[in-house]
Enzyme design. Structure first.
Site, PDB file in Angstrom:
ATOM      1  N   GLU A  93       0.970  -1.428   0.167  1.00  0.00           N
ATOM      2  CA  GLU A  93       0.102   0.061   0.001  1.00  0.00           C
ATOM      3  C   GLU A  93       0.150   1.527  -0.429  1.00  0.00           C
ATOM      4  OE1 GLU A  93      -3.544   1.945   2.753  1.00  0.00           O
ATOM      5  OE2 GLU A  93      -3.462   0.720   3.183  1.00  0.00           O
ATOM      6  N   LYS A 274      -6.344  -0.306  12.504  1.00  0.00           N
ATOM      7  CA  LYS A 274      -6.167  -0.228  10.610  1.00  0.00           C
ATOM      8  C   LYS A 274      -4.898   0.170  10.624  1.00  0.00           C
ATOM      9  CE  LYS A 274      -5.642  -0.830   6.324  1.00  0.00           C
ATOM     10  NZ  LYS A 274      -4.789   0.040   5.728  1.00  0.00           N
ATOM     11  N   ASP A 290       4.645 -14.046  11.838  1.00  0.00           N
ATOM     12  CA  ASP A 290       3.324 -13.818  12.138  1.00  0.00           C
ATOM     13  C   ASP A 290       2.060 -12.841  12.075  1.00  0.00           C
ATOM     14  OD1 ASP A 290       0.509 -15.574  11.588  1.00  0.00           O
ATOM     15  OD2 ASP A 290       1.649 -17.357  13.443  1.00  0.00           O
ATOM     16  N   HIS A 388      -1.988  10.226  -0.134  1.00  0.00           N
ATOM     17  CA  HIS A 388      -2.466   8.971  -0.759  1.00  0.00           C
ATOM     18  C   HIS A 388      -2.602   9.705  -1.937  1.00  0.00           C
ATOM     19  CE1 HIS A 388      -3.261   6.136   2.436  1.00  0.00           C
ATOM     20  NE2 HIS A 388      -4.296   6.873   2.634  1.00  0.00           N
TER      21      HIS A 388
END
Length: 441
Positions: A93, A274, A290, A388
């Site tokens: 991303e 997030k 992991d 972004h």
């Protein structure tokens, strides 16, 4: 005559590599060599797939048919417990690495990140069913706890030799006929899943005998609440000043309002967290850990009060500064699995100067606090889309065929026009090519 030998002063490694984002990958690797972060041969190994091949992949997972890569980038400007660090991040991303680097620079103005971590405890669960008397079984297990700890240690002599071993037996009542025994084991630099799973399976018959019950599931829990990490940062008001916001207190208050929104609304808290995991996961992927287990534990931890809440807290500190903390479970490993066999993972760990599992947990958590700060700052000031879209413009330019310096030229034009269509990027690229053929400067 005096000593005419030239004395070479050691080069101070710095995480502030000015202009790094504007350079080619090849030049960035050269910068790392010049700053003595890596040796020349290590820099060569960072190119391509970092030495990762199908044979290595086939040893890690089943049914391998090929390789699938992710970009490996470096977040800069990190100072953790007074030491400058480079933070490897593997992520697809755009804006995450840039955001982490920006926020780390803001935090560095206040001394950087400070980390405290719990001992590396991994917990195995043994489910006990058909319990006749919860009170009697509970009492028997508590009485036998010292013996049970000794039996666990006897099963893991290698872990004991490394300084780990059994630390506690905990018994929880789930209902009138069900208990669960937690075996808390210090697994040192290992995440410890295989170790504690083997212990749980081996000790289950003994636990069932003591409790006069039937053993059910025997497996670790990924809610590693005995293995949490706290990262704190202090951002002076002066560091929060931007071109559009000359008063750092206004930016701080906007961040605090965004934090409050996440505290009041689980829908917002999920997106808030997030943003934390953007940084945490990218470090864990780069370092072969992991991340799915950490994600699961983080979200369970966020819900531990019965309401889903943010993993971070932000408030006002000394002299009005912005102060933040991330507190979450974070089980990491620098021993076993990909950390031993994947050459790219080994290089990432060396590049980050990771000393062990707890150090890696602190590194990942610092990245998580940084990406959260960057998101809150953007949301409460110019909006999240500005950064972004600038990175999106670069990606569109590259997809249209731009290379090298042309990527920045085309991206700048797309951003100025606020048009991000591939066909427009190709038009700009064609125009630049025509200008070049005509000899225009």
């Amino acid at each position: 005559m005096g000593d005419e030998r030239v004395k070479t002063l050691p080069v101070r490694r710095t995480s502030r590599l000015s202009g790094f984002y504007q350079q080619s990958p090849e030049r960035r690797r050269a910068r790392l060599v010049e700053a003595r972060w890596v040796a020349p041969e290590e820099a060569e190994g960072l190119a391509g797939l970092g030495g990762f091949d199908e044979a290595c992949a086939d040893s890690l997972v089943e049914n391998v048919i090929g390789l699938h890569g992710l970009p490996l980038g470096l977040a800069l400007n990190f100072v953790i417990d007074g030491v400058e660090r480079l933070v490897p991040m593997a992520v697809e991303e755009p804006s995450i690495i840039a955001a982490a680097s920006l926020a780390a620079r803001l935090c560095a103005a206040g001394g950087g990140f400070s980390v405290t971590a719990d001992p590396p405890i991994t917990t195995a669960q043994v489910q006990l069913l058909d319990v006749r008397s919860v009170e009697a079984s509970l009492a028997a297990l508590v009485e036998k706890a010292p013996e049970l700890l000794a039996e666990v240690d006897a099963l893991i002599p290698t872990m004991r030799a490394r300084g780990g071993g059994a630390r506690e037996v905990e018994v929880r009542v789930l209902d009138a006929t069900t208990l669960v025994v937690h075996l808390h084991i210090d697994t040192r630099d290992a995440m410890g899943a295989n170790c504690v799973n083997a212990v749980a399976e081996a000790l289950a018959p003994r636990l069932a005998e003591v409790a006069r019950a039937r053993a059910g599931l025997k497996i670790l829990t990924n809610l590693a609440d005995r293995r949490t990490v706290r990262v704190r940062a202090h951002v002076p008001l002066a560091a929060l000043v931007t071109e559009a916001f000359s008063d750092g207190a206004v930016v701080r208050d906007g961040i605090l309002e965004a934090q409050r929104f996440a505290e009041l609304d689980p829908y917002r808290a999920v997106t808030h967290n997030k943003g934390v995991m953007n940084g945490v996961d990218a470090v864990l992927v780069a370092c072969g850990n992991d991340w799915r287990a950490v994600e699961a534990g983080a979200h369970a931890w966020a819900s531990r009060t019965g309401v889903y809440r943010p993993l971070t807290t932000w408030g006002v500190g000394v002299e009005g500064a912005l102060e933040g903390e991330l507190w979450m479970p974070l089980a990491t490993s620098t021993a076993g699995g990909a950390a031993r066999t994947h050459p790219g993972v080994l290089r990432a760990l060396r590049l980050a100067r990771v000393s062990g599992a707890l150090d890696l947990a602190g590194l990942a958590a610092a990245a998580g606090l940084a990406t959260n700060l960057a998101a809150l700052r953007a949301l409460s000031t110019e909006g999240i889309q500005k950064g972004h879209m600038a990175l999106h413009a670069r990606r569109v330019a590259a997809e249209a065929g731009a290379q090298g310096a042309l990527i920045e030229i085309v991206a700048e034009r797309l951003s100025r026009e606020r048009v991000y269509r591939p066909e427009r990027a190709r038009e700009i690229l064609a125009a630049e090519a025509a200008r070049s053929r005509e000899g225009c400067p």
